[in-house]
Design a protein around this motif. Structure first.
Motif, short mmCIF file in Angstrom:
data_model
loop_
_atom_site.label_atom_id
_atom_site.label_comp_id
_atom_site.label_asym_id
_atom_site.label_seq_id
_atom_site.Cartn_x
_atom_site.Cartn_y
_atom_site.Cartn_z
N ASP A 117 68.90 -45.31 21.25
CA ASP A 117 68.15 -46.46 20.41
C ASP A 117 68.33 -47.63 21.06
OD1 ASP A 117 70.70 -47.78 20.65
OD2 ASP A 117 71.78 -47.13 18.82
N GLU A 169 64.78 -38.74 9.93
CA GLU A 169 63.63 -37.62 9.40
C GLU A 169 63.14 -36.27 10.35
OE1 GLU A 169 60.40 -40.65 8.63
OE2 GLU A 169 62.11 -42.48 7.98
N GLY A 179 62.80 -42.66 1.88
CA GLY A 179 63.24 -43.24 2.73
C GLY A 179 64.82 -42.68 3.08
N VAL A 239 67.20 -47.07 4.07
CA VAL A 239 66.53 -46.97 5.51
C VAL A 239 64.87 -46.60 5.22
CG1 VAL A 239 65.64 -46.36 7.65
CG2 VAL A 239 68.17 -46.28 7.40
N PRO A 240 63.86 -47.44 4.58
CA PRO A 240 62.74 -46.47 4.23
C PRO A 240 62.36 -45.43 4.84
CG PRO A 240 62.55 -48.73 4.46
CD PRO A 240 64.80 -48.58 5.04
N THR A 241 61.71 -45.15 4.69
CA THR A 241 60.33 -43.44 5.46
C THR A 241 59.71 -44.55 6.91
OG1 THR A 241 60.35 -42.13 3.85
CG2 THR A 241 58.94 -41.70 5.05
N GLY A 242 59.78 -43.90 8.08
CA GLY A 242 58.83 -44.09 9.30
C GLY A 242 59.64 -44.78 9.95
N ARG A 243 61.80 -45.47 9.55
CA ARG A 243 62.04 -46.58 10.35
C ARG A 243 63.29 -45.63 10.72
NH1 ARG A 243 62.55 -51.63 7.17
NH2 ARG A 243 59.97 -52.27 6.78
N HIS A 244 63.13 -44.31 10.68
CA HIS A 244 64.24 -43.88 11.28
C HIS A 244 64.05 -42.42 11.84
CE1 HIS A 244 69.16 -43.51 10.14
NE2 HIS A 244 68.91 -43.23 12.23
N PRO A 245 62.63 -41.91 12.95
CA PRO A 245 62.75 -40.95 13.52
C PRO A 245 63.38 -40.00 13.83
CG PRO A 245 62.38 -42.73 14.74
CD PRO A 245 62.60 -43.17 13.11
#
Length: 476
Positions: free
Chosen positions: A92, A78, A44, A69-75
């Motif tokens: 948002d 990322e 993340g 913020v874990p991967t997949g929750r901050h497109p």
């Protein structure tokens, strides 16, 4: 970044330089900025830094630095980290526009700046807001291409200038495209008549400086090119400026110039310097006058045949000398405070002269620290009397001895112990038994507001303990 990422020291230094300058960017963009870095295990992203604008409302009421913020929750972030097209204008959950700008260095994306701003709705931007946003977009583009912050050195001057102080935007030729009201007011203080917009700033500045005989600074600072900083001064005003060259794809897009009118500040600084020089000169002259008085007393003493009268004059010379020593030290000090350790050491060295035969040793342990002049002067006289008294009366028949001064400074509390290994106090001792000890008692209790105690040790010798407070406002 040190513990949660795989960034190199050079990458970290680049991001630190960016963060050092991003209050300016946040103000120009009217946006909150958050710096996101990728987790070392690619699980993340971490929020490494955050800044709020001073030109508009914040969208982040709580500090997010240190958040994960874990991967997949901050497109948006990322996507920018992966090198895909910068994501801009994505709302948002609360409808606030979010932009993600990759931070590039040496061809690699090392972080992402998230730009968050309240939706302005249908409100149209004014000229000032539009100029701010235009420069902000250019700076973000430079960040995305790895052209900002660059490797240029930044001085403390850069941290003291803000967008709201004064803002000028020039084209590649140095012609002013926009000048904020504060910037225009600063130039009017410098002597400008008319407007800045449409004028070539280096030429205008050179004309304003050349009209005064007391002109300092170079208008070449404003000619564009590499970013630089400095001050422009003539007989009427002083401007502090910083020039940031805007270059995209290596091509000049003009300059962003931040400036502030610091005329009053420089005037006060000059007044303070003048007062400081005057105070030093006063201390120097007082020292010279005291030395003259001491010399006259010595001359008078040589003419006296009465041993007691000569001894009294010698003691007066010594007391005047201790006061002159403090004024001499103050004349070389930056303020009204002195390093008292040096004064104590110089006073102790006089013990050897008093003892005459080299049988008495003297030393200081501990530190007095820095003391204001109004404390240093009476304390120097106190030490002089105690050291002199010990040297004259503690050691009989030429026996060797030791005198020590122990100082203990804890914040604004000073404790001093003057000790000797001599014969001790007589049975009928009284602090009022001699003029010297009467002076010590009066100075400690009245002038210094401290306490004084005499102690005759069983193993021989005497200790005089002094405790006093140095008010925080006066401490050095």
């Amino acid at each position: 970044m040190r513990f949660q990422t795989a960034l190199s020291p050079a990458d970290t230094a680049w991001l630190l330089a960016l963060v050092a300058d991003w209050q300016m960017i946040a103000d120009l963009a009217f946006s909150d900025l958050v710096l996101w870095v990728e987790d070392v295990e690619a699980r993340g992203t971490w929020a490494a830094a955050q800044i709020r604008p001073t030109t508009g409302p914040t969208t982040l009421l709580e500090d997010v630095v240190g958040s994960f913020v874990p991967t997949g929750r901050h497109p948006a972030v990322e996507s920018a980290l992966a090198g895909r097209a910068p994501v801009g204008g994505v709302p948002d959950a609360l409808g606030r526009a979010v932009h993600a700008v990759p931070v590039r260095r040496a061809g690699r994306i090392i972080a992402v700046v998230e730009r968050r701003r309240e939706d302005p709705g249908t409100r149209s931007a004014g000229a000032l807001e539009s100029a701010y946003l235009e420069v902000a977009d250019e700076l973000f583009e430079m960040i995305r291409r790895g052209e900002f912050p660059g490797d240029t050195h930044r001085s403390e001057l850069a941290d003291s200038l803000r967008v709201g102080d004064g803002f000028v935007r020039t084209d590649p030729a140095g012609v002013v495209r926009f000048a904020s009201p504060n910037a225009l007011s600063a130039y009017r203080r410098l002597g400008l008549v008319g407007d800045l917009v449409g004028a070539r700033l280096p030429d205008v500045t050179a004309g304003l400086l050349s009209r005064r005989t007391q002109a300092h600074g170079s208008p070449g600072l404003l000619a564009g090119g590499e970013g630089t900083e400095g001050e422009l001064e003539n007989a009427t005003a002083t401007l502090r400026i910083r020039v940031i060259a805007v270059r995209i794809r290596g091509e000049s897009h003009g300059s962003l110039i931040l400036l502030r009118d610091v005329t009053e500040l420089r005037s006060r600084e000059r007044e303070l310097l003048s007062k400081d020089a005057t105070i030093r000169e006063i201390h120097h002259r007082v020292k010279n006058n005291l030395q003259t008085v001491a010399a006259l007393l010595r001359l008078q003493g040589r003419r006296l045949s009465n041993p007691e009268a000569r001894h009294a004059l010698d003691e007066a010379v010594r007391r005047v000398g201790s006061i002159a020593l403090v004024h001499e030290t103050l004349s070389h000090s930056a303020g009204d405070a002195v390093d008292f350790d040096d004064i104590a050491d110089r006073l102790l060295r006089t013990v050897l002269d008093v003892a005459g035969d080299g049988t008495v040793r003297a030393e200081r342990v501990g530190s007095f620290g820095s003391l204001p002049g109004e404390v240093a002067t009476p304390l120097a006289m106190v030490l002089t009397e105690l050291i002199q008294n010990a040297a004259e009366h503690a050691f009989v028949d030429g026996r060797p001895g030791h005198i020590g001064v122990a100082a203990n400074r804890i914040r604004d509390r000073v404790k001093v112990r003057v000790s000797d290994d001599g014969v001790g106090l007589p049975a009928d001792f009284s602090a009022e038994s001699s003029l010297g000890l009467s002076i010590v008692s009066t100075l400690v209790q009245t002038e210094l507001g401290g306490s004084l105690a005499f102690e005759s040790r069983g193993s021989g010798g005497t200790t005089v303990s002094i405790a006093l407070d140095v008010p925080a406002a006066r401490a050095g």
